[in-house]
Design a protein around this motif. Structure first.
Motif, PDB file in Angstrom:
ATOM      1  N   ILE A 331       0.847  -1.191   0.000  1.00  0.00           N
ATOM      2  CA  ILE A 331       0.000   0.000   0.000  1.00  0.00           C
ATOM      3  C   ILE A 331       0.880   1.237   0.000  1.00  0.00           C
ATOM      4  O   ILE A 331       1.767   1.382   0.850  1.00  0.00           O
ATOM      5  N   ILE A 332       0.685   2.082  -1.003  1.00  0.00           N
ATOM      6  CA  ILE A 332       1.431   3.341  -1.097  1.00  0.00           C
ATOM      7  C   ILE A 332       0.402   4.462  -1.178  1.00  0.00           C
ATOM      8  O   ILE A 332      -0.487   4.415  -2.027  1.00  0.00           O
ATOM      9  N   SER A 333       0.546   5.421  -0.294  1.00  0.00           N
ATOM     10  CA  SER A 333      -0.410   6.544  -0.222  1.00  0.00           C
ATOM     11  C   SER A 333      -1.851   6.050  -0.238  1.00  0.00           C
ATOM     12  O   SER A 333      -2.708   6.600  -0.938  1.00  0.00           O
ATOM     13  N   GLY A 334      -2.098   4.976   0.462  1.00  0.00           N
ATOM     14  CA  GLY A 334      -3.464   4.482   0.580  1.00  0.00           C
ATOM     15  C   GLY A 334      -3.948   3.681  -0.618  1.00  0.00           C
ATOM     16  O   GLY A 334      -5.069   3.197  -0.639  1.00  0.00           O
ATOM     17  N   VAL A 335      -3.100   3.518  -1.632  1.00  0.00           N
ATOM     18  CA  VAL A 335      -3.528   2.781  -2.826  1.00  0.00           C
ATOM     19  C   VAL A 335      -2.929   1.368  -2.792  1.00  0.00           C
ATOM     20  O   VAL A 335      -1.735   1.197  -2.537  1.00  0.00           O
ATOM     21  N   VAL A 359      11.383  -1.029  -4.999  1.00  0.00           N
ATOM     22  CA  VAL A 359      11.983  -0.791  -3.680  1.00  0.00           C
ATOM     23  C   VAL A 359      11.094   0.182  -2.902  1.00  0.00           C
ATOM     24  O   VAL A 359      10.829   1.295  -3.361  1.00  0.00           O
ATOM     25  N   LEU A 360      10.625  -0.282  -1.751  1.00  0.00           N
ATOM     26  CA  LEU A 360       9.764   0.557  -0.915  1.00  0.00           C
ATOM     27  C   LEU A 360      10.581   1.033   0.280  1.00  0.00           C
ATOM     28  O   LEU A 360      11.334   0.263   0.880  1.00  0.00           O
ATOM     29  N   GLY A 361      10.446   2.301   0.595  1.00  0.00           N
ATOM     30  CA  GLY A 361      11.187   2.841   1.739  1.00  0.00           C
ATOM     31  C   GLY A 361      10.339   3.859   2.473  1.00  0.00           C
ATOM     32  O   GLY A 361       9.144   4.020   2.181  1.00  0.00           O
ATOM     33  N   ARG A 362      10.957   4.541   3.421  1.00  0.00           N
ATOM     34  CA  ARG A 362      10.215   5.595   4.114  1.00  0.00           C
ATOM     35  C   ARG A 362      11.116   6.795   4.342  1.00  0.00           C
ATOM     36  O   ARG A 362      12.274   6.649   4.761  1.00  0.00           O
ATOM     37  N   ARG A 363      10.597   7.971   4.003  1.00  0.00           N
ATOM     38  CA  ARG A 363      11.328   9.198   4.296  1.00  0.00           C
ATOM     39  C   ARG A 363      10.422  10.041   5.168  1.00  0.00           C
ATOM     40  O   ARG A 363       9.332  10.414   4.734  1.00  0.00           O
ATOM     41  N   GLY A 364      10.844  10.262   6.434  1.00  0.00           N
ATOM     42  CA  GLY A 364       9.971  10.968   7.374  1.00  0.00           C
ATOM     43  C   GLY A 364       8.735  10.118   7.591  1.00  0.00           C
ATOM     44  O   GLY A 364       8.834   8.930   7.893  1.00  0.00           O
ATOM     45  N   ALA A 365       7.576  10.704   7.387  1.00  0.00           N
ATOM     46  CA  ALA A 365       6.347   9.952   7.602  1.00  0.00           C
ATOM     47  C   ALA A 365       5.829   9.351   6.301  1.00  0.00           C
ATOM     48  O   ALA A 365       4.827   8.653   6.285  1.00  0.00           O
ATOM     49  N   LEU A 366       6.539   9.621   5.197  1.00  0.00           N
ATOM     50  CA  LEU A 366       6.009   9.214   3.893  1.00  0.00           C
ATOM     51  C   LEU A 366       6.688   7.980   3.317  1.00  0.00           C
ATOM     52  O   LEU A 366       7.905   7.811   3.435  1.00  0.00           O
ATOM     53  N   ASP A 367       5.894   7.149   2.689  1.00  0.00           N
ATOM     54  CA  ASP A 367       6.442   5.985   2.000  1.00  0.00           C
ATOM     55  C   ASP A 367       7.073   6.426   0.687  1.00  0.00           C
ATOM     56  O   ASP A 367       6.572   7.336   0.034  1.00  0.00           O
ATOM     57  N   THR A 368       8.171   5.761   0.316  1.00  0.00           N
ATOM     58  CA  THR A 368       8.747   6.015  -0.998  1.00  0.00           C
ATOM     59  C   THR A 368       8.577   4.762  -1.846  1.00  0.00           C
ATOM     60  O   THR A 368       8.546   3.646  -1.332  1.00  0.00           O
ATOM     61  N   GLY A 421      16.147 -19.283  -8.855  1.00  0.00           N
ATOM     62  CA  GLY A 421      14.898 -19.838  -8.331  1.00  0.00           C
ATOM     63  C   GLY A 421      13.793 -18.838  -8.528  1.00  0.00           C
ATOM     64  O   GLY A 421      13.611 -18.316  -9.619  1.00  0.00           O
ATOM     65  N   LYS A 422      13.073 -18.552  -7.461  1.00  0.00           N
ATOM     66  CA  LYS A 422      11.969 -17.612  -7.575  1.00  0.00           C
ATOM     67  C   LYS A 422      12.512 -16.191  -7.498  1.00  0.00           C
ATOM     68  O   LYS A 422      13.341 -15.882  -6.653  1.00  0.00           O
ATOM     69  N   ALA A 423      12.025 -15.325  -8.379  1.00  0.00           N
ATOM     70  CA  ALA A 423      12.503 -13.938  -8.397  1.00  0.00           C
ATOM     71  C   ALA A 423      11.958 -13.183  -7.190  1.00  0.00           C
ATOM     72  O   ALA A 423      10.848 -13.425  -6.736  1.00  0.00           O
ATOM     73  N   ARG A 424      12.770 -12.262  -6.662  1.00  0.00           N
ATOM     74  CA  ARG A 424      12.280 -11.397  -5.592  1.00  0.00           C
ATOM     75  C   ARG A 424      12.103 -10.012  -6.189  1.00  0.00           C
ATOM     76  O   ARG A 424      13.076  -9.316  -6.452  1.00  0.00           O
ATOM     77  N   ARG A 425      10.864  -9.641  -6.446  1.00  0.00           N
ATOM     78  CA  ARG A 425      10.596  -8.389  -7.157  1.00  0.00           C
ATOM     79  C   ARG A 425      10.460  -7.197  -6.222  1.00  0.00           C
ATOM     80  O   ARG A 425      10.670  -6.076  -6.633  1.00  0.00           O
ATOM     81  N   VAL A 426      10.002  -7.429  -5.001  1.00  0.00           N
ATOM     82  CA  VAL A 426       9.716  -6.303  -4.115  1.00  0.00           C
ATOM     83  C   VAL A 426      10.669  -6.315  -2.930  1.00  0.00           C
ATOM     84  O   VAL A 426      10.815  -7.321  -2.248  1.00  0.00           O
ATOM     85  N   ILE A 427      11.340  -5.192  -2.724  1.00  0.00           N
ATOM     86  CA  ILE A 427      12.208  -5.069  -1.559  1.00  0.00           C
ATOM     87  C   ILE A 427      11.603  -3.993  -0.672  1.00  0.00           C
ATOM     88  O   ILE A 427      11.516  -2.826  -1.057  1.00  0.00           O
ATOM     89  N   ASP A 428      11.125  -4.418   0.464  1.00  0.00           N
ATOM     90  CA  ASP A 428      10.408  -3.496   1.345  1.00  0.00           C
ATOM     91  C   ASP A 428      11.335  -3.104   2.492  1.00  0.00           C
ATOM     92  O   ASP A 428      11.583  -3.883   3.390  1.00  0.00           O
ATOM     93  N   GLU A 429      11.852  -1.895   2.395  1.00  0.00           N
ATOM     94  CA  GLU A 429      12.822  -1.442   3.424  1.00  0.00           C
ATOM     95  C   GLU A 429      12.156  -0.551   4.465  1.00  0.00           C
ATOM     96  O   GLU A 429      12.828   0.075   5.260  1.00  0.00           O
ATOM     97  N   ARG A 430      10.819  -0.513   4.456  1.00  0.00           N
ATOM     98  CA  ARG A 430      10.132   0.344   5.423  1.00  0.00           C
ATOM     99  C   ARG A 430      10.229  -0.261   6.813  1.00  0.00           C
ATOM    100  O   ARG A 430      10.073  -1.486   6.964  1.00  0.00           O
ATOM    101  N   PRO A 431      10.489   0.581   7.837  1.00  0.00           N
ATOM    102  CA  PRO A 431      10.551   0.013   9.184  1.00  0.00           C
ATOM    103  C   PRO A 431       9.181  -0.542   9.572  1.00  0.00           C
ATOM    104  O   PRO A 431       8.152   0.015   9.170  1.00  0.00           O
ATOM    105  N   ARG A 432       9.172  -1.638  10.296  1.00  0.00           N
ATOM    106  CA  ARG A 432       7.900  -2.283  10.654  1.00  0.00           C
ATOM    107  C   ARG A 432       7.179  -1.473  11.720  1.00  0.00           C
ATOM    108  O   ARG A 432       7.789  -1.015  12.647  1.00  0.00           O
TER     109      ARG A 432
END
Ligand code: DLL
Length: 432
Positions: A331-335, A359-368, A421-432
C-alpha cells in the motif's frame, strides 16, 4: 494432443463430484482420527466426520493456514507414523518456520502420476530430453518434476538450479528439448542462449515453467528469445508441490487435478465463495494424501476458476493465472498495488528489458516507491535527453495505471540481480 489419464481427466463432472465426496469423507475421518489439531478444530465447531454428507458441507469445515503448519512444526500435522513416511519436503520459510509435508510411498506414487499428467498435457513425450533446472532438495520443484517426467517416459537431466554455463553446455550436448525452470530463471537462460548467437545448437521446443507468477508479457519475453512453447503449472508445498494444476496445449488456464484436490475460491475478507469466474483467494483441500492431507488450505493466491469444458476435452476445472497474493500487495499513499500490475505496464513498453525491482522505503512519515528497471543497450547508451524523456514516459504510464507516481530509475541492461529460483521483485525497506 494426448491425455495421460483420460478416465479421470475427462470424467463427467457429476461423477467427479461423487468421487470427490467419497474421498473427502475418507480424508476427514483420517484427519479426525490421527491428527489432534484437526480433531480439536472440528470439535470446536461441534462437527464430526459423519457430518460431511454432501460436497457443500466442506464449507462448514475449518480453514487451515500457514500459521497452523508453523505451530505444528515439523511433524505435528502428519497423519502417518514416521515408519510409513519415505520422503519429506519443505518450503523455504523466509518469513518464519518452514512448512513441512511428508510423503508415504503411495503419496510419492500419486505425486509422480499428477506431475506426469501436467507434463503430458503440456506436450511432453517419451522421446523428450527434459532438463530439470528447478532446485533439487527440500523444495518440491526439482524432485516433483523429476518423478513426473520419468513417469511420462522422458529422459530426465537432474541439473538442479544454477551454474548457467553448465546448463547451456548440457542443453546443447544432450539435446535438451524440454526446459523446466521458474520463468525468471528461464528468461535468464533464454538471454544467455541468445547471447551465444548459435540458435541451431539447441533443440529446445517446450518449457514447463512454474513456482512463481508468469504474466502473459513475461511469457512473450521468453518465447521471443528461444523457439519454445512456454506452459505454466502451479502447486504448493502445503498441498503437494507441483502437479496440482497445469496448462494443456490450449493454454487457456491450468487444469486442476480435481480428483485429488477440491478447489474453492473465496473472498479473502468475508471468507465467502465468490461467483464462478471471479477472482478470489484459492483454497485447496487434498483428498487422497496419506501423510499430509490438508483441509481448506488458504493459499493467499488470487485467481479465478472456471468449470467450463476446455477445447482439449478435459472436464477438470481450470484456474486462470495467479494475479497476485493477498500478502504481496503493498500500500502506497493508501492505494493497493500488486507487483503484477507494475509488471504489466513495464513489459508493454518497447525498450524495456524484462527485469525490474520495486523498492519501498520511508522518508519521514512518507512511503517512498521506486521502480528500478533495465532498459535496452541502445537506449541506455544513447542521448541523455532521450533517456530522460523515456523515464518520464515510464513514470507517467505507471502513474496512470496505478494512480500513484513512482520514482523510476532506469538502469543498464544486466545490472539487476538474476535468480536461479523464484525472483524477488519487491524489496520493502520500510521500518515495521
Ligand atoms: O512452488 C511448487 C511448484 C514447483 C509449483 C514447481 C510449480 C512448479 P512452494 O515453494 O510451496 O511450492 O510455493 C508455492 O508459489 O502459493 C504461489 O504463490 C507460487 N506459485 C507456484 N506456482 C505458481 C504459478 C512450489 N504457476 C507458492 N504461478 C504458491 C504463480 C505460483 N504462482
Amino acid at each position: 494432443m494426448s491425455i495421460w489419464d483420460a478416465s479421470h481427466e475427462t470424467m463427467d463432472r457429476e461423477r467427479l463430484r461423487a468421487l470427490q465426496l467419497e474421498r473427502l469423507q475418507a480424508t476427514v475421518a483420517r484427519l479426525y482420527e490421527r491428527v489432534p489439531h484437526y480433531r480439536e478444530r472440528l470439535a470446536a465447531l461441534g462437527a464430526e466426520p459423519a457430518d460431511v454428507r454432501a460436497l457443500d458441507d466442506l464449507r462448514r469445515l475449518p480453514f487451515t493456514t500457514k500459521a497452523d503448519f508453523r505451530d505444528r512444526y515439523p511433524y505435528g500435522l502428519f497423519a502417518s507414523p514416521l515408519a510409513d513416511v519415505v520422503e519429506v519436503h519443505s518450503s523455504s520459510g523466509t518469513t518464519g518456520k518452514p512448512v513441512v509435508a511428508g510423503f508415504t510411498r503411495r503419496d510419492l506414487d500419486t505425486w509422480a502420476e499428477l506431475v506426469c499428467r501436467v507434463a503430458v498435457m503440456a506436450g511432453v513425450q517419451a522421446d523428450d530430453v527434459a532438463q530439470v533446472s528447478f532446485g533439487y532438495g527440500m523444495f518440491t520443484g526439482g524432485f516433483g518434476l523429476h518423478y513426473g517426467l520419468q513417469r511420462a517416459g522422458a529422459t530426465v537431466l537432474p541439473m538442479s538450479a544454477g551454474n548457467t554455463a553448465r546448463q547451456l553446455q548440457f542443453m546443447q550436448d544432450f539435446g535438451t528439448t524440454v526446459l523446466v525452470a521458474t520463468p525468471s530463471y528461464a528468461l535468464y537462460l533464454a538471454e544467455s542462449i541468445q547471447a551465444l548467437g548459435a540458435p541451431d545448437a539447441f533443440r529446445l521446443r517446450l518449457g514447463l515453467f512454474g513456482a512463481e507468477a508468469c504474466s502473459e508479457e513475461m511469457r512473450r519475453q521468453i518465447e521471443s528469445r528461444i523457439p519454445i512453447l512456454a506452459t505454466d503449472n502451479y502447486g504448493l508445498t502445503e498441498v503437494m508441490g507441483p502437479g496440482v494444476a497445469g496448462e494443456c496445449e490450449c493454454r487457456a488456464g491450468m487444469h486442476v487435478a480435481e480428483d485429488h484436490f477440491v478447489v474453492e475460491v473465496v473472498d479473502p475478507t468475508t471468507d465467502q465463495p465468490v461467483p464462478e469466474g471471479e477472482v478470489g483467494e484459492l483454497v485447496f483441500t487434498s483428498i487422497t494424501r496419506e501423510c499430509s492431507p490438508v483441509l481448506r488450505y488458504r493459499t493467499r493466491d488470487l485467481c479465478s476458476v472456471t468449470t467450463e469444458r476446455c477445447a482439449c476435452g478435459r472436464t477438470l476445472a481450470r484456474m486462470g493465472r495467479i494475479v497476485g497474493r493477498t500478502d504481496d500487495m503493498f500500500i502506497i499513499s493508501g492505494v493497493n498495488i500488486f507487483p503484477s500490475a507494475v509488471e504489466r505496464v513495464l513489459f508493454a513498453i518497447e525498450g524495456i528489458e524484462p527485469h525490474y525491482r520495486i523498492v519501498l522505503g520511508r522518508r519521514g512519515a512518507l512511503d517512498t516507491f521506486e521502480v528500478q528497471v533495465e532498459v535496452s543497450e541502445a537506449l541506455f547508451n544513447g542521448w541523455m535527453d532521450d533517456l530522460r524523456a523515456f523515464e518520464r514516459r515510464v513514470t507517467e504510464e505507471l502513474r496512470s495505471a496505478l494512480l500513484v507516481r513512482p520514482k523510476v530509475k532506469l538502469v543498464e541492461p544486466g545490472t539487476l540481480e538474476r535468480t536461479e529460483g523464484k525472483a524477488r521483485r519487491v524489496i520493502d525497506e520500510r521500518p515495521r
